[in-house]
Design a protein around this motif. Structure first.
Motif, PDB file in Angstrom:
ATOM      1  N   GLN A  79       0.847  -1.179   0.000  1.00 47.72           N
ATOM      2  CA  GLN A  79       0.000   0.000   0.000  1.00 47.72           C
ATOM      3  C   GLN A  79       0.889   1.238   0.000  1.00 47.72           C
ATOM      4  OE1 GLN A  79      -2.725   0.408   3.360  1.00 47.72           O
ATOM      5  NE2 GLN A  79      -4.324   1.036   1.930  1.00 47.72           N
ATOM      6  N   TRP A  80       0.391   2.300  -0.617  1.00 52.05           N
ATOM      7  CA  TRP A  80       1.132   3.554  -0.706  1.00 52.05           C
ATOM      8  C   TRP A  80       0.174   4.716  -0.457  1.00 52.05           C
ATOM      9  CZ3 TRP A  80      -1.381   6.355  -4.285  1.00 52.05           C
ATOM     10  CH2 TRP A  80      -2.034   5.671  -5.316  1.00 52.05           C
ATOM     11  N   GLY A  81       0.754   5.861  -0.114  1.00 52.98           N
ATOM     12  CA  GLY A  81      -0.006   7.088   0.040  1.00 52.98           C
ATOM     13  C   GLY A  81       0.599   8.175  -0.813  1.00 52.98           C
ATOM     14  N   LEU A  82      -0.224   9.124  -1.238  1.00 46.04           N
ATOM     15  CA  LEU A  82       0.233  10.277  -2.016  1.00 46.04           C
ATOM     16  C   LEU A  82      -0.325  11.528  -1.368  1.00 46.04           C
ATOM     17  CD1 LEU A  82       1.536  11.576  -4.558  1.00 46.04           C
ATOM     18  CD2 LEU A  82      -0.662  11.206  -5.726  1.00 46.04           C
ATOM     19  N   GLY A  83       0.570  12.435  -0.993  1.00 44.99           N
ATOM     20  CA  GLY A  83       0.143  13.680  -0.373  1.00 44.99           C
ATOM     21  C   GLY A  83       1.328  14.578  -0.113  1.00 44.99           C
ATOM     22  N   PRO A  84       1.059  15.720   0.523  1.00 42.07           N
ATOM     23  CA  PRO A  84       2.162  16.621   0.873  1.00 42.07           C
ATOM     24  C   PRO A  84       3.137  15.913   1.820  1.00 42.07           C
ATOM     25  CG  PRO A  84       0.039  17.714   1.150  1.00 42.07           C
ATOM     26  CD  PRO A  84      -0.239  16.263   0.907  1.00 42.07           C
ATOM     27  N   GLU A  85       4.410  16.175   1.656  1.00 43.54           N
ATOM     28  CA  GLU A  85       5.420  15.517   2.485  1.00 43.54           C
ATOM     29  C   GLU A  85       5.162  15.782   3.959  1.00 43.54           C
ATOM     30  OE1 GLU A  85      10.181  14.654   2.490  1.00 43.54           O
ATOM     31  OE2 GLU A  85       9.353  16.110   1.101  1.00 43.54           O
ATOM     32  N   GLY A  86       5.161  14.718   4.754  1.00 47.44           N
ATOM     33  CA  GLY A  86       4.962  14.829   6.186  1.00 47.44           C
ATOM     34  C   GLY A  86       3.516  14.950   6.621  1.00 47.44           C
ATOM     35  N   ALA A  87       2.585  14.947   5.686  1.00 47.88           N
ATOM     36  CA  ALA A  87       1.158  15.089   6.003  1.00 47.88           C
ATOM     37  C   ALA A  87       0.422  13.790   5.686  1.00 47.88           C
ATOM     38  CB  ALA A  87       0.559  16.248   5.203  1.00 47.88           C
ATOM     39  N   GLU A  88      -0.815  13.725   6.151  1.00 43.25           N
ATOM     40  CA  GLU A  88      -1.679  12.589   5.850  1.00 43.25           C
ATOM     41  C   GLU A  88      -1.872  12.486   4.331  1.00 43.25           C
ATOM     42  OE1 GLU A  88      -4.160   9.328   6.657  1.00 43.25           O
ATOM     43  OE2 GLU A  88      -2.886  10.451   8.040  1.00 43.25           O
ATOM     44  N   PRO A  89      -1.738  11.283   3.754  1.00 42.09           N
ATOM     45  CA  PRO A  89      -1.938  11.152   2.304  1.00 42.09           C
ATOM     46  C   PRO A  89      -3.356  11.535   1.884  1.00 42.09           C
ATOM     47  CG  PRO A  89      -0.939   9.162   3.215  1.00 42.09           C
ATOM     48  CD  PRO A  89      -1.354  10.012   4.368  1.00 42.09           C
ATOM     49  N   VAL A  90      -3.451  12.156   0.737  1.00 37.51           N
ATOM     50  CA  VAL A  90      -4.741  12.521   0.146  1.00 37.51           C
ATOM     51  C   VAL A  90      -5.290  11.335  -0.645  1.00 37.51           C
ATOM     52  CG1 VAL A  90      -5.862  14.094  -1.491  1.00 37.51           C
ATOM     53  CG2 VAL A  90      -4.069  14.947   0.044  1.00 37.51           C
ATOM     54  N   VAL A  91      -4.395  10.618  -1.300  1.00 35.70           N
ATOM     55  CA  VAL A  91      -4.742   9.443  -2.091  1.00 35.70           C
ATOM     56  C   VAL A  91      -4.047   8.243  -1.458  1.00 35.70           C
ATOM     57  CG1 VAL A  91      -4.652   8.372  -4.379  1.00 35.70           C
ATOM     58  CG2 VAL A  91      -4.844  10.866  -4.185  1.00 35.70           C
ATOM     59  N   VAL A  92      -4.759   7.124  -1.368  1.00 35.49           N
ATOM     60  CA  VAL A  92      -4.180   5.872  -0.873  1.00 35.49           C
ATOM     61  C   VAL A  92      -4.553   4.773  -1.855  1.00 35.49           C
ATOM     62  CG1 VAL A  92      -4.159   4.169   0.991  1.00 35.49           C
ATOM     63  CG2 VAL A  92      -4.329   6.605   1.537  1.00 35.49           C
ATOM     64  N   GLY A  93      -3.583   3.933  -2.159  1.00 36.87           N
ATOM     65  CA  GLY A  93      -3.842   2.819  -3.061  1.00 36.87           C
ATOM     66  C   GLY A  93      -2.922   1.663  -2.741  1.00 36.87           C
TER      67      GLY A  93
END
Length: 117
Positions: A79-93
């Motif tokens: 699993q991975w997350g995409l978001g601003p560095e150091g913040a909660e991911p906006v997208v998860v897949g």
């Protein structure tokens, strides 16, 4: 197998075109295929274009691993997350990666678990 995940995410996070190309050529098969709900790509050029497009759509965002990868034989899922560095991911897949006999990424199947509305 966590080295494969790190290399994979490094490729998605490489904003320098030359650095990304170096990662693609070293760790991805020339015949790689990638499929997720929003995109299909193949070969180094196709993956390079796809990564550049995602970076343009989400400027300043980074891919990070979520949890531990699960692997057997020549395949792994993580699993991975995409978001601003150091913040909660906006997208998860999560992605499933298949390796060739030289341990290069040859096939990626992506799934999206959480996307912004």
């Amino acid at each position: 197998m966590s080295d494969i995940v790190r290399t994979y995410l490094d490729t998605w996070n490489a904003t320098d075109a030359d650095a990304r190309r170096t990662l693609l050529e070293a760790h991805w098969s020339p015949t790689v295929t990638y499929t997720d709900p929003m995109a299909e790509a193949s070969g180094h050029d196709g993956i390079d274009t796809l990564v550049g497009g995602v970076q343009a759509q989400f400027p300043g965002f980074v891919f990070t691993p979520v949890g531990e990868p699960d692997a057997h034989h020549r395949q792994l899922r993580f699993q991975w997350g995409l978001g601003p560095e150091g913040a909660e991911p906006v997208v998860v897949g999560f992605d499933v990666i298949v390796l060739d006999d030289r341990d290069r990424i040859t096939d990626v199947r992506g799934f999206l678990d959480r996307v912004p509305s």
